[in-house]
Design a protein around this motif. Structure first.
Motif, PDB file in Angstrom:
ATOM      1  N   PRO A  75     -14.633   6.093  -7.772  1.00 22.92           N
ATOM      2  CA  PRO A  75     -13.654   5.006  -7.868  1.00 22.92           C
ATOM      3  C   PRO A  75     -14.111   3.933  -8.851  1.00 22.92           C
ATOM      4  O   PRO A  75     -15.244   3.956  -9.327  1.00 22.92           O
ATOM      5  CB  PRO A  75     -13.617   4.461  -6.446  1.00 22.92           C
ATOM      6  N   ILE A  76     -13.213   3.012  -9.115  1.00 28.62           N
ATOM      7  CA  ILE A  76     -13.567   1.863  -9.927  1.00 28.62           C
ATOM      8  C   ILE A  76     -14.618   1.042  -9.178  1.00 28.62           C
ATOM      9  O   ILE A  76     -14.488   0.817  -7.969  1.00 28.62           O
ATOM     10  CB  ILE A  76     -12.319   1.017 -10.241  1.00 28.62           C
ATOM     11  N   SER A  77     -15.624   0.608  -9.909  1.00 30.52           N
ATOM     12  CA  SER A  77     -16.715  -0.131  -9.287  1.00 30.52           C
ATOM     13  C   SER A  77     -16.180  -1.367  -8.569  1.00 30.52           C
ATOM     14  O   SER A  77     -15.398  -2.136  -9.134  1.00 30.52           O
ATOM     15  CB  SER A  77     -17.721  -0.554 -10.358  1.00 30.52           C
ATOM     16  N   GLY A  78     -16.591  -1.540  -7.320  1.00 36.21           N
ATOM     17  CA  GLY A  78     -16.167  -2.697  -6.544  1.00 36.21           C
ATOM     18  C   GLY A  78     -14.926  -2.474  -5.710  1.00 36.21           C
ATOM     19  O   GLY A  78     -14.610  -3.280  -4.835  1.00 36.21           O
TER      20      GLY A  78
ATOM     21  N   ALA B 232      -7.289   7.826  -5.890  1.00 36.81           N
ATOM     22  CA  ALA B 232      -6.935   6.473  -6.304  1.00 36.81           C
ATOM     23  C   ALA B 232      -7.847   5.483  -5.605  1.00 36.81           C
ATOM     24  O   ALA B 232      -8.317   5.744  -4.492  1.00 36.81           O
ATOM     25  CB  ALA B 232      -5.477   6.168  -5.983  1.00 36.81           C
ATOM     26  N   SER B 233      -8.086   4.359  -6.238  1.00 41.29           N
ATOM     27  CA  SER B 233      -8.856   3.303  -5.576  1.00 41.29           C
ATOM     28  C   SER B 233      -8.152   1.973  -5.774  1.00 41.29           C
ATOM     29  O   SER B 233      -7.319   1.810  -6.668  1.00 41.29           O
ATOM     30  CB  SER B 233     -10.291   3.241  -6.121  1.00 41.29           C
ATOM     31  N   SER B 234      -8.459   1.048  -4.891  1.00 37.19           N
ATOM     32  CA  SER B 234      -7.884  -0.288  -4.997  1.00 37.19           C
ATOM     33  C   SER B 234      -8.882  -1.305  -4.482  1.00 37.19           C
ATOM     34  O   SER B 234      -9.810  -0.975  -3.746  1.00 37.19           O
ATOM     35  CB  SER B 234      -6.567  -0.392  -4.228  1.00 37.19           C
ATOM     36  N   SER B 235      -8.652  -2.563  -4.881  1.00 35.92           N
ATOM     37  CA  SER B 235      -9.634  -3.605  -4.585  1.00 35.92           C
ATOM     38  C   SER B 235      -9.244  -4.476  -3.418  1.00 35.92           C
ATOM     39  O   SER B 235     -10.046  -5.221  -2.910  1.00 35.92           O
ATOM     40  CB  SER B 235      -9.845  -4.487  -5.812  1.00 35.92           C
ATOM     41  N   LEU B 236      -8.000  -4.409  -3.013  1.00 35.04           N
ATOM     42  CA  LEU B 236      -7.539  -5.323  -1.985  1.00 35.04           C
ATOM     43  C   LEU B 236      -6.657  -4.558  -1.037  1.00 35.04           C
ATOM     44  O   LEU B 236      -5.713  -3.903  -1.452  1.00 35.04           O
ATOM     45  CB  LEU B 236      -6.748  -6.463  -2.620  1.00 35.04           C
ATOM     46  N   ALA B 237      -6.966  -4.598   0.215  1.00 37.05           N
ATOM     47  CA  ALA B 237      -6.210  -3.780   1.155  1.00 37.05           C
ATOM     48  C   ALA B 237      -5.802  -4.597   2.367  1.00 37.05           C
ATOM     49  O   ALA B 237      -5.979  -4.185   3.487  1.00 37.05           O
ATOM     50  CB  ALA B 237      -7.027  -2.564   1.585  1.00 37.05           C
ATOM     51  N   TRP B 238      -5.241  -5.766   2.095  1.00 35.82           N
ATOM     52  CA  TRP B 238      -4.733  -6.541   3.216  1.00 35.82           C
ATOM     53  C   TRP B 238      -3.295  -6.913   2.947  1.00 35.82           C
ATOM     54  O   TRP B 238      -2.894  -7.060   1.822  1.00 35.82           O
ATOM     55  CB  TRP B 238      -5.572  -7.794   3.439  1.00 35.82           C
ATOM     56  N   ALA B 239      -2.545  -7.021   4.012  1.00 35.37           N
ATOM     57  CA  ALA B 239      -1.136  -7.389   3.938  1.00 35.37           C
ATOM     58  C   ALA B 239      -0.356  -6.484   2.995  1.00 35.37           C
ATOM     59  O   ALA B 239       0.719  -6.845   2.539  1.00 35.37           O
ATOM     60  CB  ALA B 239      -0.972  -8.847   3.503  1.00 35.37           C
ATOM     61  N   GLY B 240      -0.893  -5.354   2.690  1.00 36.27           N
ATOM     62  CA  GLY B 240      -0.187  -4.406   1.850  1.00 36.27           C
ATOM     63  C   GLY B 240      -0.151  -4.771   0.378  1.00 36.27           C
ATOM     64  O   GLY B 240       0.405  -4.036  -0.427  1.00 36.27           O
TER      65      GLY B 240
ATOM     66  N   GLY C  53     -12.937  -1.954 -18.347  1.00 36.26           N
ATOM     67  CA  GLY C  53     -13.984  -1.235 -17.642  1.00 36.26           C
ATOM     68  C   GLY C  53     -13.571   0.180 -17.357  1.00 36.26           C
ATOM     69  O   GLY C  53     -12.444   0.596 -17.642  1.00 36.26           O
ATOM     70  N   ALA C  54     -14.463   0.954 -16.771  1.00 38.27           N
ATOM     71  CA  ALA C  54     -14.190   2.356 -16.484  1.00 38.27           C
ATOM     72  C   ALA C  54     -13.154   2.459 -15.390  1.00 38.27           C
ATOM     73  O   ALA C  54     -13.124   1.663 -14.450  1.00 38.27           O
ATOM     74  CB  ALA C  54     -15.482   3.050 -16.079  1.00 38.27           C
ATOM     75  N   GLY C  55     -12.332   3.463 -15.509  1.00 36.78           N
ATOM     76  CA  GLY C  55     -11.322   3.720 -14.490  1.00 36.78           C
ATOM     77  C   GLY C  55     -11.837   4.678 -13.452  1.00 36.78           C
ATOM     78  O   GLY C  55     -13.028   4.981 -13.370  1.00 36.78           O
ATOM     79  N   VAL C  56     -10.917   5.215 -12.673  1.00 35.99           N
ATOM     80  CA  VAL C  56     -11.262   6.218 -11.669  1.00 35.99           C
ATOM     81  C   VAL C  56     -11.520   7.539 -12.386  1.00 35.99           C
ATOM     82  O   VAL C  56     -10.729   7.948 -13.244  1.00 35.99           O
ATOM     83  CB  VAL C  56     -10.116   6.383 -10.653  1.00 35.99           C
ATOM     84  N   SER C  57     -12.616   8.164 -12.046  1.00 42.65           N
ATOM     85  CA  SER C  57     -12.902   9.464 -12.651  1.00 42.65           C
ATOM     86  C   SER C  57     -12.963  10.536 -11.578  1.00 42.65           C
ATOM     87  O   SER C  57     -13.326  10.260 -10.427  1.00 42.65           O
ATOM     88  CB  SER C  57     -14.204   9.434 -13.446  1.00 42.65           C
ATOM     89  N   GLN C  58     -12.579  11.740 -11.980  1.00 42.93           N
ATOM     90  CA  GLN C  58     -12.581  12.870 -11.061  1.00 42.93           C
ATOM     91  C   GLN C  58     -13.188  14.079 -11.748  1.00 42.93           C
ATOM     92  O   GLN C  58     -13.032  14.272 -12.953  1.00 42.93           O
ATOM     93  CB  GLN C  58     -11.143  13.216 -10.619  1.00 42.93           C
ATOM     94  N   SER C  59     -13.866  14.880 -10.954  1.00 43.00           N
ATOM     95  CA  SER C  59     -14.440  16.110 -11.489  1.00 43.00           C
ATOM     96  C   SER C  59     -14.400  17.210 -10.440  1.00 43.00           C
ATOM     97  O   SER C  59     -14.455  16.920  -9.229  1.00 43.00           O
ATOM     98  CB  SER C  59     -15.889  15.859 -11.947  1.00 43.00           C
ATOM     99  N   PRO C  60     -14.277  18.466 -10.878  1.00 42.69           N
ATOM    100  CA  PRO C  60     -13.970  18.850 -12.251  1.00 42.69           C
ATOM    101  C   PRO C  60     -12.522  18.551 -12.599  1.00 42.69           C
ATOM    102  O   PRO C  60     -11.730  18.227 -11.722  1.00 42.69           O
ATOM    103  CB  PRO C  60     -14.217  20.369 -12.222  1.00 42.69           C
TER     104      PRO C  60
END
Lengths: 116, 116
Positions: B25-28, B93-101, B1-8
């Motif tokens: 960010p990545i979807s979801g 940066a994005s991430s999907s899980l942010a518990w317990a590190g 799937g698509a990654g993180v994109s930034q512009s410009p």
């Protein structure tokens, strides 16, 4: 607060030689440890990570790293370096927080040059 | 799937002007981070968003820096009255899980900002 030290700013190795990039961290509890690679003009790519369990972690591109609690180290290794491995490598340590999210601290990076 | 994109991908501006940097960010992914990477430096944490919670702005270097995240997805980092020392690569940066590190951050390619 956690911190990361990468003592080697720049390393040069010959293609086919073995590689070890050093990383030392400071954190009061069990850390979450990462190695990222950044190729020229590219974003950071995760090579491997250590959360728990086996202290020898295998990553992508033939890299591995070993967590040594007694030495507060998480050195990155590769048995035979390829020219395409030339890049900058970042070690990072993450710490859980009571609010639930992970604050990641990065080292300043080690730039790897590979010579033929 | 698509990654993180930034512009410009690159932005050149004059000292004193305002700039806006965008991150998709990545979807979801519910967690989103902004970092700054200055020449010869590691990654400096700027700000963190997690879901609908109040963001952690502890890394913002001055009140000229602000960020928002609309609808829990796209984020914009704004730098007002830019200074030459703001010149850097800004990474999202994005991430999907942010518990317990126990999460992995996925990075975008960055926006290279040059303030003349």
């Amino acid at each position: 607060a956690q911190s990361v030290t990468q003592p080697d700013i720049h390393i040069t190795v010959s293609e086919g030689a073995s590689l070890e990039l050093r990383c030392n961290y400071s954190y009061g509890a069990t850390p979450y440890l990462f190695w990222y690679v950044q190729s020229p003009g590219q974003g950071l790519q995760l090579l491997l990570k250590y959360f728990s369990g086996d202290t020898l972690v295998q990553g992508i591109k033939g890299f591995e790293a070993e967590f040594k609690r007694s030495q507060s180290s998480f050195n990155l290794r590769k048995p035979s370096v390829h020219w395409s491995d030339a890049a900058e490598y970042f070690c990072a340590v993450g710490a859980g927080k009571s609010g639930g999210y992970q604050k990641v601290t990065f080292g300043i990076g080690t730039k790897l040059q590979v010579i033929p | 799937g698509a990654g993180v994109s930034q512009s410009p991908s690159n932005k050149v501006t004059e000292k004193g002007k305002d700039v806006e940097l965008r991150c998709d960010p990545i979807s979801g992914h519910t967690a989103l981070y902004w970092y700054r990477q200055s020449l010869g430096q590691g990654l400096e944490f700027l700000i963190y968003f997690q879901g609908n919670s109040a963001p952690d702005k502890s890394g913002l270097p001055s009140d000229r820096f602000s960020a928002e995240r609309t609808g829990g997805s796209v984020s914009t980092l704004t730098i007002q009255r830019t200074q030459q020392e703001d010149s850097a690569v800004y990474l999202c940066a994005s991430s999907s899980l942010a518990w317990a590190g126990q999460e992995t951050q996925y990075f975008g390619p960055g926006t290279r900002l040059l303030v003349l």
